[in-house]
Design a protein around this motif. Structure first.
Motif, PDB file in Angstrom:
ATOM      1  N   ARG A  43       0.969  -1.222  -0.046  1.00  0.00           N
ATOM      2  CA  ARG A  43       0.027  -0.040   0.045  1.00  0.00           C
ATOM      3  C   ARG A  43       0.798   1.311  -0.133  1.00  0.00           C
ATOM      4  O   ARG A  43       0.533   2.350   0.676  1.00  0.00           O
ATOM      5  CB  ARG A  43      -1.147   0.039   1.310  1.00  0.00           C
ATOM      6  CG  ARG A  43      -1.867  -1.172   1.224  1.00  0.00           C
ATOM      7  CD  ARG A  43      -2.759  -1.216   2.547  1.00  0.00           C
ATOM      8  NE  ARG A  43      -3.830  -0.184   2.195  1.00  0.00           N
ATOM      9  CZ  ARG A  43      -4.966  -0.337   1.673  1.00  0.00           C
ATOM     10  NH1 ARG A  43      -5.373  -1.449   0.985  1.00  0.00           N
ATOM     11  NH2 ARG A  43      -5.847   0.779   1.584  1.00  0.00           N
ATOM     12  N   GLN A  44       1.866   1.110  -0.768  1.00  0.00           N
ATOM     13  CA  GLN A  44       2.906   2.122  -0.668  1.00  0.00           C
ATOM     14  C   GLN A  44       2.884   2.872  -2.087  1.00  0.00           C
ATOM     15  O   GLN A  44       3.332   2.531  -3.215  1.00  0.00           O
ATOM     16  CB  GLN A  44       4.585   2.066  -0.634  1.00  0.00           C
ATOM     17  CG  GLN A  44       4.685   1.355   1.020  1.00  0.00           C
ATOM     18  CD  GLN A  44       5.823   0.827   1.169  1.00  0.00           C
ATOM     19  OE1 GLN A  44       6.489   0.504   0.179  1.00  0.00           O
ATOM     20  NE2 GLN A  44       6.315   0.606   2.518  1.00  0.00           N
ATOM     21  N   TRP A  45       1.655   3.556  -2.531  1.00  0.00           N
ATOM     22  CA  TRP A  45       1.037   3.932  -3.754  1.00  0.00           C
ATOM     23  C   TRP A  45       2.133   4.813  -4.412  1.00  0.00           C
ATOM     24  O   TRP A  45       2.482   4.534  -5.557  1.00  0.00           O
ATOM     25  CB  TRP A  45      -0.326   4.435  -3.694  1.00  0.00           C
ATOM     26  CG  TRP A  45      -1.191   4.262  -2.513  1.00  0.00           C
ATOM     27  CD1 TRP A  45      -2.060   4.558  -1.861  1.00  0.00           C
ATOM     28  CD2 TRP A  45      -1.586   2.708  -2.674  1.00  0.00           C
ATOM     29  NE1 TRP A  45      -2.675   3.741  -1.112  1.00  0.00           N
ATOM     30  CE2 TRP A  45      -2.634   2.526  -1.735  1.00  0.00           C
ATOM     31  CE3 TRP A  45      -1.311   1.447  -3.552  1.00  0.00           C
ATOM     32  CZ2 TRP A  45      -3.338   1.434  -1.324  1.00  0.00           C
ATOM     33  CZ3 TRP A  45      -1.892   0.341  -3.143  1.00  0.00           C
ATOM     34  CH2 TRP A  45      -2.731   0.390  -2.014  1.00  0.00           C
ATOM     35  N   ASN A  46       2.764   5.750  -3.936  1.00  0.00           N
ATOM     36  CA  ASN A  46       3.718   6.735  -4.355  1.00  0.00           C
ATOM     37  C   ASN A  46       4.945   6.257  -4.863  1.00  0.00           C
ATOM     38  O   ASN A  46       5.596   6.284  -6.081  1.00  0.00           O
ATOM     39  CB  ASN A  46       4.133   7.990  -3.643  1.00  0.00           C
ATOM     40  CG  ASN A  46       2.843   8.844  -3.402  1.00  0.00           C
ATOM     41  OD1 ASN A  46       1.932   8.862  -4.218  1.00  0.00           O
ATOM     42  ND2 ASN A  46       2.963   9.667  -2.370  1.00  0.00           N
ATOM     43  N   GLN A  47       5.320   4.976  -4.071  1.00  0.00           N
ATOM     44  CA  GLN A  47       6.672   4.482  -4.517  1.00  0.00           C
ATOM     45  C   GLN A  47       6.411   3.562  -5.641  1.00  0.00           C
ATOM     46  O   GLN A  47       7.200   3.242  -6.559  1.00  0.00           O
ATOM     47  CB  GLN A  47       6.969   3.834  -3.057  1.00  0.00           C
ATOM     48  CG  GLN A  47       7.683   4.510  -2.259  1.00  0.00           C
ATOM     49  CD  GLN A  47       8.330   3.908  -0.912  1.00  0.00           C
ATOM     50  OE1 GLN A  47       8.665   2.694  -0.967  1.00  0.00           O
ATOM     51  NE2 GLN A  47       8.344   4.414  -0.075  1.00  0.00           N
ATOM     52  N   ALA A  48       5.042   2.640  -5.526  1.00  0.00           N
ATOM     53  CA  ALA A  48       4.618   1.840  -6.691  1.00  0.00           C
ATOM     54  C   ALA A  48       4.789   2.637  -7.918  1.00  0.00           C
ATOM     55  O   ALA A  48       5.137   2.388  -9.117  1.00  0.00           O
ATOM     56  CB  ALA A  48       3.151   1.317  -6.303  1.00  0.00           C
ATOM     57  N   VAL A  49       3.990   3.888  -8.042  1.00  0.00           N
ATOM     58  CA  VAL A  49       4.096   4.686  -9.080  1.00  0.00           C
ATOM     59  C   VAL A  49       5.374   4.996  -9.715  1.00  0.00           C
ATOM     60  O   VAL A  49       5.720   4.672 -10.939  1.00  0.00           O
ATOM     61  CB  VAL A  49       3.357   5.997  -8.835  1.00  0.00           C
ATOM     62  CG1 VAL A  49       3.747   7.216 -10.004  1.00  0.00           C
ATOM     63  CG2 VAL A  49       1.817   5.988  -8.629  1.00  0.00           C
ATOM     64  N   MET A  71      -0.365  -0.328 -14.381  1.00  0.00           N
ATOM     65  CA  MET A  71      -0.056  -0.453 -13.123  1.00  0.00           C
ATOM     66  C   MET A  71       0.117   0.897 -12.350  1.00  0.00           C
ATOM     67  O   MET A  71      -0.240   1.046 -11.338  1.00  0.00           O
ATOM     68  CB  MET A  71       1.051  -1.437 -12.950  1.00  0.00           C
ATOM     69  CG  MET A  71       0.957  -2.942 -13.382  1.00  0.00           C
ATOM     70  SD  MET A  71      -0.454  -3.708 -12.693  1.00  0.00           S
ATOM     71  CE  MET A  71      -0.135  -3.653 -10.986  1.00  0.00           C
ATOM     72  N   THR A  72       0.730   1.585 -13.117  1.00  0.00           N
ATOM     73  CA  THR A  72       0.656   3.024 -12.670  1.00  0.00           C
ATOM     74  C   THR A  72      -0.609   3.786 -12.561  1.00  0.00           C
ATOM     75  O   THR A  72      -0.733   4.298 -11.576  1.00  0.00           O
ATOM     76  CB  THR A  72       1.654   3.955 -13.928  1.00  0.00           C
ATOM     77  OG1 THR A  72       2.927   3.508 -13.798  1.00  0.00           O
ATOM     78  CG2 THR A  72       1.708   5.581 -13.263  1.00  0.00           C
ATOM     79  N   TYR A  77      -4.806   5.637  -8.749  1.00  0.00           N
ATOM     80  CA  TYR A  77      -6.169   5.182  -8.439  1.00  0.00           C
ATOM     81  C   TYR A  77      -6.213   4.905  -6.979  1.00  0.00           C
ATOM     82  O   TYR A  77      -6.997   5.531  -6.106  1.00  0.00           O
ATOM     83  CB  TYR A  77      -6.965   4.172  -9.286  1.00  0.00           C
ATOM     84  CG  TYR A  77      -8.172   3.722  -8.582  1.00  0.00           C
ATOM     85  CD1 TYR A  77      -9.324   4.215  -8.427  1.00  0.00           C
ATOM     86  CD2 TYR A  77      -7.951   2.430  -7.921  1.00  0.00           C
ATOM     87  CE1 TYR A  77     -10.467   3.621  -7.644  1.00  0.00           C
ATOM     88  CE2 TYR A  77      -8.989   1.688  -7.282  1.00  0.00           C
ATOM     89  CZ  TYR A  77     -10.324   2.335  -7.281  1.00  0.00           C
ATOM     90  OH  TYR A  77     -11.439   1.964  -6.369  1.00  0.00           O
ATOM     91  N   MET A  78      -5.483   3.970  -6.362  1.00  0.00           N
ATOM     92  CA  MET A  78      -5.526   3.664  -4.988  1.00  0.00           C
ATOM     93  C   MET A  78      -4.990   4.665  -4.350  1.00  0.00           C
ATOM     94  O   MET A  78      -5.573   4.805  -3.091  1.00  0.00           O
ATOM     95  CB  MET A  78      -4.473   2.427  -4.797  1.00  0.00           C
ATOM     96  CG  MET A  78      -5.086   1.211  -5.475  1.00  0.00           C
ATOM     97  SD  MET A  78      -6.628   0.604  -4.953  1.00  0.00           S
ATOM     98  CE  MET A  78      -6.120  -0.032  -3.210  1.00  0.00           C
ATOM     99  N   GLY A  79      -4.096   5.520  -4.465  1.00  0.00           N
ATOM    100  CA  GLY A  79      -3.693   6.779  -3.734  1.00  0.00           C
ATOM    101  C   GLY A  79      -4.898   7.851  -4.164  1.00  0.00           C
ATOM    102  O   GLY A  79      -4.616   8.994  -3.481  1.00  0.00           O
ATOM    103  N   ASN A  80      -5.889   7.634  -4.694  1.00  0.00           N
ATOM    104  CA  ASN A  80      -6.847   8.868  -4.823  1.00  0.00           C
ATOM    105  C   ASN A  80      -6.536   9.917  -5.631  1.00  0.00           C
ATOM    106  O   ASN A  80      -6.940  11.024  -5.522  1.00  0.00           O
ATOM    107  CB  ASN A  80      -7.226   9.185  -3.444  1.00  0.00           C
ATOM    108  CG  ASN A  80      -8.284   8.373  -2.546  1.00  0.00           C
ATOM    109  OD1 ASN A  80      -8.967   7.308  -3.062  1.00  0.00           O
ATOM    110  ND2 ASN A  80      -7.922   8.118  -1.408  1.00  0.00           N
ATOM    111  N   ASP A  81      -5.480   9.753  -6.541  1.00  0.00           N
ATOM    112  CA  ASP A  81      -4.954  10.621  -7.452  1.00  0.00           C
ATOM    113  C   ASP A  81      -5.637  10.271  -8.733  1.00  0.00           C
ATOM    114  O   ASP A  81      -5.350   9.806  -9.966  1.00  0.00           O
ATOM    115  CB  ASP A  81      -3.623  10.560  -7.431  1.00  0.00           C
ATOM    116  CG  ASP A  81      -2.978  11.659  -8.116  1.00  0.00           C
ATOM    117  OD1 ASP A  81      -3.612  12.518  -8.763  1.00  0.00           O
ATOM    118  OD2 ASP A  81      -1.615  11.897  -8.101  1.00  0.00           O
ATOM    119  N   TYR A  82      -6.951  10.838  -8.777  1.00  0.00           N
ATOM    120  CA  TYR A  82      -7.929  10.275 -10.002  1.00  0.00           C
ATOM    121  C   TYR A  82      -7.609  10.896 -11.344  1.00  0.00           C
ATOM    122  O   TYR A  82      -7.657  10.320 -12.332  1.00  0.00           O
ATOM    123  CB  TYR A  82      -9.479  10.809  -9.499  1.00  0.00           C
ATOM    124  CG  TYR A  82      -9.797  10.031  -8.183  1.00  0.00           C
ATOM    125  CD1 TYR A  82      -9.923   8.433  -8.193  1.00  0.00           C
ATOM    126  CD2 TYR A  82     -10.147  10.625  -7.158  1.00  0.00           C
ATOM    127  CE1 TYR A  82     -10.397   7.932  -7.269  1.00  0.00           C
ATOM    128  CE2 TYR A  82     -10.746   9.986  -5.892  1.00  0.00           C
ATOM    129  CZ  TYR A  82     -11.047   8.561  -6.213  1.00  0.00           C
ATOM    130  OH  TYR A  82     -11.279   7.992  -5.117  1.00  0.00           O
TER     131      TYR A  82
END
Length: 304
Positions: A43-49, A71-72, A77-82
């Motif tokens: 659940r580390q969304w920014n790092q995943a991006v 995947m980006t 999306y999971m980080g609510n950065d729609y």
């Protein structure tokens, strides 16, 4: 003095970048991708991006780069950065319109609009966008799990749009603009007849038509309400209203204690969103290395 001012200005600009970037380092594509998938699991969304973007940057013409775009989008999306997620999904669709994974890109774009829907007291721009995008998923990919979820959400969106019409109609009714209120309530009955708002809309039409002195129209809508919702709390109220005016409803008055129907579930329910395909398609060795790398802090710096 000039040098000091320049240094302070540069430090201030650097402080505005809240998202640290990975330092550029040539790495195997499978390791980069697997590490991004591992950060998603954590659940580390920014790092995943950042890891998925590195896949694209370091290996732009590979199959992994195509997967990484999707995947980006999912990580955003999971980080609510729609806005970013929608942009990623649209880029995937424009680059790979015939790819089977384009179905998921359309679906994720629709879900992003859906989760931006606000309460009925505010502008419903995102609601219309969500409805169009969800309907496109159903039309393009009718036999997929994406379409199955989209159909459920279309019902919720229609209920939201009907709720907006009811809110405006009640406001007109309270302020004495009965004809305008009738138009809103009829819109609910005609366009959103399968939603939870239809019984109240029919009752409000009975109420409005009686106010306008149109007894036959009031009786007709009361009959429709009684025929389709004979045990509903709104029919009970309509029955009482009609009999008080000397009008005989077609269906008998409900008896007993009546409760309003339960509204549809709402809100950001990400646990119900379908996950993207090929989340962790990497070799076991790369996955093990990714797990080890996840224990270490992200390297910061500017990519070169």
């Amino acid at each position: 003095m000039a040098a000091v001012i320049a240094a302070v200005a540069l430090a201030g600009c650097a402080g505005k970048d809240k998202k640290p970037r990975l330092a550029y380092e040539e790495r195997p594509v499978e390791l980069l991708y697997a590490t991004g998938a591992d950060r998603l699991d954590r659940r580390q969304w920014n790092q995943a991006v950042q890891y998925f973007q590195e896949v694209e940057r370091q290996h732009p013409y590979s199959e992994w780069a195509r997967r990484a775009i999707l995947m980006t989008a999912y990580a955003h999306y999971m980080g609510n950065d729609y806005a970013e997620a929608i942009g990623d999904a649209e880029r995937f669709i424009s680059l790979y319109p015939g790819n089977p994974a384009a179905a998921y890109a359309h679906y994720l774009k629709a879900i992003c609009y859906f989760e931006q829907i606000v309460d009925v007291g505010r502008d419903q721009g995102a609601t219309g966008q969500a409805l169009n995008a969800l309907q496109e998923v159903v039309q393009r990919y009718p036999n997929t799990e994406y379409a199955a979820d989209a159909r459920l959400k279309i019902d919720m969106v229609n209920d939201q749009l009907a709720g907006k019409e009811m809110t405006v109609g009640r406001w007109y009714l309270r302020n004495g603009d009965t004809l305008a209120a009738v138009g809103r309530f009829k819109n609910v009955v005609d366009r959103y007849q399968t939603t939870s708002h239809t019984p109240e809309a029919l009752y409000r039409l009975v109420e409005a038509y009686l106010t306008l002195g149109l007894a036959e129209e009031a009786r007709r809508n009361g009959a429709v309400l009684g025929h389709n919702y004979p045990g509903d709390i709104w029919y009970k109220d309509a029955y009482d209203l009609l009999t008080d005016k000397g009008l005989q409803p077609a269906t008998a008055r409900p008896s007993g204690r009546l409760l309003p129907r339960v509204p549809l579930p709402w809100g950001k329910r990400k646990e119900t969103t379908v996950r993207p395909p090929s989340v962790t398609e990497a070799s076991p060795a790369a996955s093990d290395q990714a797990a080890q790398a996840a224990e270490a802090p992200v390297a910061e710096g500017t990519a070169q």
